[in-house]
Design an enzyme around this catalytic site. Structure first.
Site, mmCIF file in Angstrom:
data_model
loop_
_atom_site.group_PDB
_atom_site.id
_atom_site.type_symbol
_atom_site.label_atom_id
_atom_site.label_comp_id
_atom_site.label_asym_id
_atom_site.label_seq_id
_atom_site.Cartn_x
_atom_site.Cartn_y
_atom_site.Cartn_z
ATOM 1 N N SER A 73 0.824 -1.197 0.000
ATOM 2 C CA SER A 73 0.000 0.000 0.000
ATOM 3 C C SER A 73 0.865 1.256 0.000
ATOM 4 O O SER A 73 1.603 1.504 -0.936
ATOM 5 C CB SER A 73 -0.967 -0.032 1.184
ATOM 6 O OG SER A 73 -1.882 1.031 1.124
ATOM 7 N N ASP A 122 -4.132 5.621 -3.203
ATOM 8 C CA ASP A 122 -2.882 5.067 -2.703
ATOM 9 C C ASP A 122 -2.456 3.928 -3.625
ATOM 10 O O ASP A 122 -3.095 3.670 -4.652
ATOM 11 C CB ASP A 122 -3.006 4.632 -1.240
ATOM 12 C CG ASP A 122 -4.056 3.541 -1.017
ATOM 13 O OD1 ASP A 122 -4.685 3.093 -2.003
ATOM 14 O OD2 ASP A 122 -4.250 3.142 0.140
ATOM 15 N N ASP A 127 -2.425 0.585 -3.729
ATOM 16 C CA ASP A 127 -3.280 -0.547 -4.090
ATOM 17 C C ASP A 127 -4.737 -0.125 -4.256
ATOM 18 O O ASP A 127 -5.624 -0.960 -4.335
ATOM 19 C CB ASP A 127 -3.150 -1.675 -3.065
ATOM 20 C CG ASP A 127 -3.608 -1.274 -1.661
ATOM 21 O OD1 ASP A 127 -3.552 -0.074 -1.340
ATOM 22 O OD2 ASP A 127 -4.003 -2.157 -0.874
ATOM 23 N N ASP A 139 -7.166 0.883 -2.469
ATOM 24 C CA ASP A 139 -8.304 0.569 -1.605
ATOM 25 C C ASP A 139 -8.817 1.817 -0.895
ATOM 26 O O ASP A 139 -9.837 1.777 -0.206
ATOM 27 C CB ASP A 139 -7.970 -0.539 -0.598
ATOM 28 C CG ASP A 139 -6.864 -0.173 0.374
ATOM 29 O OD1 ASP A 139 -6.140 0.812 0.122
ATOM 30 O OD2 ASP A 139 -6.694 -0.883 1.386
#
Length: 481
Positions: A97, A271, A273, A275
């Site tokens: 992340s 960000d 990834d 999510d």
């Protein structure tokens, strides 16, 4: 063999020292054996080591008895979606992340994309992963390898595992659920509501760009009039523009400046990834995640009156007010994705939101998504005929907040105890859902400690009184020594 990369909710560690191909193999094998998994989806973000870690993970999964379905480069939510959509026994995303570039990690889910955390199997997987003899780990990897790479080569993205040998095994397959994922994302909005919009999108050279391109192509086919201004769009595991983490003020300028330069209706940044998504209004001003929770709660309650909405206890007066006035049922949950998801399932809540820009959706297997929120807000801008700044301005004025402030202290428990002693006697309410939530008639604060470092996190809000909120924030910060 001790694996220090296992944390309370996921796997995260420094490359080579805490996480390498051998530990990835161990994790994969233990995951498959612990769940008795017959099929598992895997994916990875853009970090250079995500591919070699994912392939070593795949070998471990195969040796643990599972068939591996590899989605390639993905965001975490694409693993959540595929796990549910394909009906497999689990899913693993290789991602760090927003952590530093010399880190990587993994997020794990079981069937139906239910989270795996410390008390729901993660530590049992850790124990199993640590139990394997090193010789068996090496033998497992070698059976799919053309020779082990050096640590330096691994860090630069080279893999010991051969994809060709994996494919020959019949237990490894490359698949795509992209079309179904895009269709699901767009199901959250009525496309006929969308008027011409110009959106600045900043993938931060992470995984969001690929998913966004797929959404864009479908919108073009459907003749939905959205124009995307793309910055830092190409996936690049070296992160030439810095690690994407728009929660940090220093990471927001490029998106804000592009919104102003292109006279866009909204800016969106993700960000690594994706999510989490972060929104900027038409003036380029960053909108705190807290106020987006309220917007999305209202959007769902307009479509589903009486629904239950979950929120975290750091700041919540605005969300609670919106939910009650919109005929919904507000429910507080402890902060953190495992707690929010568990509470949403228990109460069949339609939506859950955290001020940290994590947004959870019942129809998305109760998981968090960084794509659904901006789609809903874009629709809201169109149906309300109001710019984003107007949609949040009244709410910010009604419930101004400090934003989360972090302070490093030597003894977090001692500091929290001292703060509580100062305010408890005069407080209207003290809540212990997560840290301490201390409430008065016109203002409140939440103080909680980090699970992983000697840091305490402060949030303050008031009722329509910015000077009071600012004064109380300064007062509290003076005590955080």
């Amino acid at each position: 063999m001790q694996l220090s990369c296992f944390k309370a909710y996921d796997i995260r560690g420094k490359l080579v020292e805490q996480l390498d191909e051998h530990s990835a193999y161990r994790i994969g094998r233990a995951f498959a054996e612990y769940l008795n998994a017959k099929s598992v989806v895997v994916g990875g973000d853009v970090r250079l080591t995500s591919e070699p870690l994912k392939l070593a993970l795949a070998v471990g999964l195969i040796d643990g008895g599972a068939k591996v379905l590899d989605l390639g480069m993905t965001g975490t939510e694409e693993i959540y979606f595929a796990t549910k959509h394909l009906g497999v026994d689990g899913g693993i995303e290789v991602t760090a992340s927003h952590n530093p570039i010399d880190y990587n990690g993994m997020k794990l889910v079981k069937a139906d994309s239910k989270p795996i955390s410390g008390d729901t199997g993660l530590f049992a997987i850790k124990e199993l992963a640590e139990s394997y003899e090193e010789n068996s780990v090496k033998a497992g990897l070698m059976s799919f390898s053309n020779g082990f790479v050096s640590s330096a080569d691994f860090v630069s993205g080279q893999s010991s595992v051969s994809v060709e040998k994996l494919l020959l095994s019949q237990a490894y397959q490359m698949v795509s659920t992209e079309n179904a994922y895009v269709e699901h994302m767009l199901s959250y909005i009525n496309q006929d509501n969308i008027r011409p919009l110009k959106l600045v999108v900043n993938a931060g050279n992470g995984a969001a760009g690929k998913a966004l391109d797929a959404i864009e192509q479908t919108l073009i086919k459907l003749q939905v009039p959205v124009e995307f201004i793309k910055i830092h769009h190409q996936p690049d595991g070296t992160f030439p523009n810095g690690i994407p983490n728009p929660l940090l003020p220093e990471s927001r300028a490029d998106t804000a400046n592009a919104v102003k330069a292109h006279k866009a209706d909204m800016g969106i940044a993700w960000d690594g990834d994706f999510d989490r998504c972060f929104l900027f209004d038409e003036n380029g001003d960053f909108v705190e995640g807290y106020y987006i929770v309220g917007l999305l709660a209202k959007a769902f309650l307009d479509k589903d009156p009486g629904a239950k909405i979950i929120f975290d206890p750091r700041v919540y007066w605005n969300t609670e007010d919106i939910v009650k006035s919109s005929g919904g049922v507000p429910i507080m949950s402890k902060t953190g994705h495992a707690f929010i998801k568990e509470r949403m399932r228990a109460d069949d809540a339609v939506y859950g939101g955290e001020m940290s820009a994590h947004h959870y959706f019942r129809d998305f297997a109760y998981c968090d998504s960084g794509m659904i929120p901006w789609l809903l807000v874009a629709e809201l801008i169109c149906t309300s005929n109001k710019p984003l700044s107007n949609l949040v301005k009244e709410r910010i004025a009604a419930f101004p907040s400090s934003g989360e402030i972090n302070r490093t202290v030597s003894d977090p428990d001692k500091v929290i105890k001292a703060v509580l002693a100062k305010y408890e006697a005069s407080a209207k309410l003290v809540d212990y859902t997560d840290g301490i939530g201390v409430e008065f008639d016109e203002w409140r604060f939440n103080l909680r400690k980090s699970n992983t470092e000697p840091v305490i996190r402060l949030n303050v809000e008031s009722r329509a009184n910015i000077p009071l909120m600012e004064d109380k924030t300064k007062e509290l910060l003076s005590l955080l020594q």
